[in-house]
Design a protein around this motif. Structure first.
Motif, PDB file in Angstrom:
ATOM      1  N   THR A  82       0.842  -1.192   0.000  1.00  0.00           N
ATOM      2  CA  THR A  82       0.000   0.000   0.000  1.00  0.00           C
ATOM      3  C   THR A  82       0.878   1.244   0.000  1.00  0.00           C
ATOM      4  O   THR A  82       1.890   1.300   0.704  1.00  0.00           O
ATOM      5  CB  THR A  82      -0.900   0.010   1.251  1.00  0.00           C
ATOM      6  OG1 THR A  82      -1.711  -1.162   1.244  1.00  0.00           O
ATOM      7  CG2 THR A  82      -1.783   1.250   1.281  1.00  0.00           C
ATOM      8  N   GLN A  83       0.497   2.232  -0.785  1.00  0.00           N
ATOM      9  CA  GLN A  83       1.261   3.473  -0.872  1.00  0.00           C
ATOM     10  C   GLN A  83       0.696   4.488   0.126  1.00  0.00           C
ATOM     11  O   GLN A  83      -0.474   4.870   0.054  1.00  0.00           O
ATOM     12  CB  GLN A  83       1.227   4.026  -2.289  1.00  0.00           C
ATOM     13  CG  GLN A  83       1.820   3.067  -3.324  1.00  0.00           C
ATOM     14  CD  GLN A  83       3.268   2.700  -3.027  1.00  0.00           C
ATOM     15  OE1 GLN A  83       4.160   3.537  -3.100  1.00  0.00           O
ATOM     16  NE2 GLN A  83       3.508   1.435  -2.693  1.00  0.00           N
ATOM     17  N   ILE A  84       1.532   4.927   1.052  1.00  0.00           N
ATOM     18  CA  ILE A  84       1.086   5.793   2.138  1.00  0.00           C
ATOM     19  C   ILE A  84       0.819   7.210   1.650  1.00  0.00           C
ATOM     20  O   ILE A  84      -0.128   7.868   2.086  1.00  0.00           O
ATOM     21  CB  ILE A  84       2.135   5.781   3.269  1.00  0.00           C
ATOM     22  CG1 ILE A  84       2.236   4.363   3.859  1.00  0.00           C
ATOM     23  CG2 ILE A  84       1.789   6.794   4.358  1.00  0.00           C
ATOM     24  CD1 ILE A  84       3.377   4.183   4.836  1.00  0.00           C
ATOM     25  N   HIS A  85       1.650   7.696   0.736  1.00  0.00           N
ATOM     26  CA  HIS A  85       1.462   9.025   0.153  1.00  0.00           C
ATOM     27  C   HIS A  85       1.219   8.888  -1.347  1.00  0.00           C
ATOM     28  O   HIS A  85       1.568   7.866  -1.961  1.00  0.00           O
ATOM     29  CB  HIS A  85       2.698   9.903   0.400  1.00  0.00           C
ATOM     30  CG  HIS A  85       2.847  10.342   1.824  1.00  0.00           C
ATOM     31  ND1 HIS A  85       2.321  11.521   2.302  1.00  0.00           N
ATOM     32  CD2 HIS A  85       3.460   9.750   2.885  1.00  0.00           C
ATOM     33  CE1 HIS A  85       2.606  11.641   3.591  1.00  0.00           C
ATOM     34  NE2 HIS A  85       3.293  10.576   3.968  1.00  0.00           N
ATOM     35  N   GLU A  86       0.637   9.909  -1.934  1.00  0.00           N
ATOM     36  CA  GLU A  86       0.391   9.883  -3.378  1.00  0.00           C
ATOM     37  C   GLU A  86       1.691   9.708  -4.151  1.00  0.00           C
ATOM     38  O   GLU A  86       1.718   9.102  -5.224  1.00  0.00           O
ATOM     39  CB  GLU A  86      -0.315  11.170  -3.816  1.00  0.00           C
ATOM     40  CG  GLU A  86      -1.761  11.278  -3.342  1.00  0.00           C
ATOM     41  CD  GLU A  86      -2.445  12.521  -3.877  1.00  0.00           C
ATOM     42  OE1 GLU A  86      -1.811  13.238  -4.686  1.00  0.00           O
ATOM     43  OE2 GLU A  86      -3.598  12.778  -3.488  1.00  0.00           O
ATOM     44  N   SER A  87       2.774  10.241  -3.604  1.00  0.00           N
ATOM     45  CA  SER A  87       4.079  10.125  -4.261  1.00  0.00           C
ATOM     46  C   SER A  87       4.716   8.759  -4.047  1.00  0.00           C
ATOM     47  O   SER A  87       5.772   8.467  -4.614  1.00  0.00           O
ATOM     48  CB  SER A  87       5.024  11.206  -3.725  1.00  0.00           C
ATOM     49  OG  SER A  87       5.185  11.077  -2.315  1.00  0.00           O
ATOM     50  N   GLY A  88       4.086   7.920  -3.219  1.00  0.00           N
ATOM     51  CA  GLY A  88       4.615   6.591  -2.938  1.00  0.00           C
ATOM     52  C   GLY A  88       5.193   6.500  -1.539  1.00  0.00           C
ATOM     53  O   GLY A  88       5.031   7.400  -0.708  1.00  0.00           O
TER      54      GLY A  88
END
Length: 579
Positions: free
Chosen positions: A316-322
């Motif tokens: 799962t990506q915590i921030h939109e930037s990864g």
């Protein structure tokens, strides 16, 4: 039948006061008698900062019921010094703490002094071991214990013999100037040993409100519902604010603007300390009660618990930037060639844990609105100008509307560089047009503020049979937690130091500073080098053992010197200092 009043003597003054339910002696002293020399560091009888004497016995006043002090004689740190002919005469213990340099941040000092005072009353001639035993539950995070011990032993001598206070033997520099190279006493030491030193929580303002924060208390989720209606209806509550009430930008940050001031409905919670609502009320107790009345519902998400997991595929990506904050690289020479030329190669993976700064003074901010529309924020902060710019960003104001009034800091160590309560207090003060104090308790401090980065560091080291290093390869994973804080800067420094202070022709360093669902990690003494130094120096010891070589000689053989080129390409042409 319970009494409605208590009578107690404090520092030779007798007071008769109405009983307050559940009031502690520390609260009575600080809030009703304004004796703020007694500090509260933990509020659960663990740190000793609140120590006072009750009938000559040291007690932890943060848990001592005020009602039990009825009819008793109390001595606080303010009661030790005496006025003689309009001049303050310090007690020998206070004088010794000043002269022996026992005072640093000063927050623990009242507790240290009162513990020492009690010790010397019952044992006028203690040994060093007896002093240490007496202080075992009175903590000093600045680590001034040797000076504290020496000060107590010096004071004991003076109290026992009447001789002048023995002073420490400190040799001045042979190159001393008018100021530099000479011994000096701390300018604020006397205030700190007498209880006159003021920290943020010691301040009071007329008509002041008290704030609390509703934390998400889940590590990773989408906030799906937030109901503040019960909290707003509670008597004594002046304001309850959510993300919808932010007038400016939602995010703040020291380098990367990725930390939400408040999480709104439909938005992502990234760690347990994320704030979803803030409350201002007439008392701290009412504010705490209001926070408990705020209902929240979450759609829970998978938790990323470490940086290696964060970089793995399919996470799962915590921030939109990864999940990757930054990939940091250092290159020098040809590492593959270096390992081919090595007679011996060692490789090991090291781990370091998250560490809290554990400063004795919990975070506290007070925002005070001024008649001209400006806002003063009182806080013990390590970067006040950054506080001002981040507050201005969230408020949508010009920075000139905000004045940060720096206060004494009861320990920082890097842990008071990020925003804690400064923005929340300002939002509430602006909404209510009243001063607002936001004080963290120890639990909230542990949950919310950034820590030292946990790391995984792989070190591969190649050397000749004589111990000369040929190649070093390191791979670092840094857990920067939910938000960047100073993670990029900390892990960059960890990376550039990960091959050690050694002259190595071939170096390759890779660091992955990763977002996780842990509390954020930021500045801490050593600033990343603590972790990498542990790894590379442990490897040097392992290499010395493998070569049957003295570990000091191994380091001397490889240490940087004038003429060396560092891992980052800097030629050292003077004053290297290692050899």
């Amino acid at each position: 039948m319970r009494k409605s009043e208590i009578t107690l003597t404090v520092n030779n003054e007798t007071y008769t006061l109405p009983v307050k339910p559940s009031e502690t002696l520390a609260s009575l002293l600080r809030e009703r008698l304004n004796l703020t020399g007694t500090k509260i560091g933990c509020d659960e009888a663990e740190c000793g900062a609140c120590t006072v004497l009750v009938d000559d016995q040291p007690v932890l006043s943060c848990v001592y019921p005020a009602a039990r002090a009825d009819g008793k004689n109390i001595i606080t740190v303010e009661g030790l010094a005496k006025m003689v002919h309009d001049v303050m005469k310090l007690h020998p213990i206070q004088e010794a703490f000043v002269e022996h340099g026992a005072v640093q941040c000063g927050f623990c000092i009242p507790g240290q002094i009162m513990t020492a005072f009690a010790l010397l009353k019952r044992n006028p001639d203690p040994t060093q071991e007896e002093v240490r035993y007496a202080l075992k539950d009175t903590l000093c995070r600045c680590a001034g214990y040797p000076m504290i011990e020496n000060a107590i032993l010096a004071a004991a001598h003076t109290l026992r013999t009447g001789d002048p206070l023995p002073l420490p033997e400190i040799f001045e520099s042979i190159h001393k100037q008018e100021i530099v190279g000479r011994k000096h006493l701390r300018p604020d030491a006397v205030d700190k040993v007498t209880g006159d030193a003021i920290f943020t929580d010691d301040l009071k303002f007329d008509n002041m409100l008290y704030a609390k924060v509703r934390r998400a208390m889940v590590p990773h989720a989408i906030l799906t519902k937030l109901d503040i209606s019960k909290a707003t209806q509670l008597e004594g509550v002046s304001a309850v604010l959510t993300a919808e009430d932010i007038p400016g930008e939602q995010n703040h940050g020291l380098v990367t603007l990725d930390w939400p001031t408040l999480i709104g409905v439909g938005q992502r919670v990234r760690y347990v300390g994320d704030a979803i609502a803030i409350v201002a009320a007439e008392t701290s107790e009412i504010a705490a009660q209001a926070v408990q009345l705020i209902d929240a519902e979450f759609d829970l998400l998978p938790v990323i618990s470490n940086p290696v997991q964060a970089l793995a595929e399919g996470q799962t990506q915590i921030h939109e930037s990864g999940n990757l904050l930054k990939h940091i690289k250092v290159r020098k020479g040809d590492v593959a060639q270096g390992f081919e030329e090595s007679d011996i190669t060692l490789e090991h993976t090291f781990h370091t844990q998250t560490t809290d700064h554990a400063f004795m003074e919990p975070e506290c901010s007070i925002a005070v609105p001024l008649p001209d529309g400006r806002m003063e924020v009182y806080v013990g902060s390590q970067i006040p100008y950054q506080d001002r710019s981040q507050i201005a960003r969230v408020m949508g104001w010009d920075e000139k509307r905000i004045r940060i009034v720096g206060q004494k800091m009861g320990g920082g160590f890097g842990g008071k560089e990020d925003i804690a309560g400064q923005i929340h207090a300002t939002l509430l003060a602006d909404a209510t047009q009243r001063p607002v104090k936001l004080l963290y308790d120890r639990h909230e401090s542990l949950i919310a503020h950034p820590k030292r980065h946990a790391t995984q560091i792989r070190v591969k080291m190649g050397a000749k049979k004589d111990g000369r290093l040929v190649a070093v390869e390191t791979e670092l994973y840094g857990d920067t937690g939910a938000y960047a804080s100073l993670g990029e800067k900390v892990m960059t420094r960890a990376t550039t130091h990960s091959a050690g202070p050694y002259d190595v022709p071939h170096v390759r360093n890779d660091c992955y500073a990763m977002y996780t669902n842990n509390p954020p990690a930021g500045a801490f003494r050593g600033f990343g080098v603590t972790q990498s130094a542990f790894a590379v120096e442990s490897m040097m010891d392992m290499l010395a053992e493998k070569l049957d070589m003295d570990p000091i000689k191994l380091r001397e053989l490889n240490a940087l010197h004038v003429g060396s080129v560092t891992n980052t390409g800097q030629e050292l042409d003077e004053s290297v200092g290692l050899l």
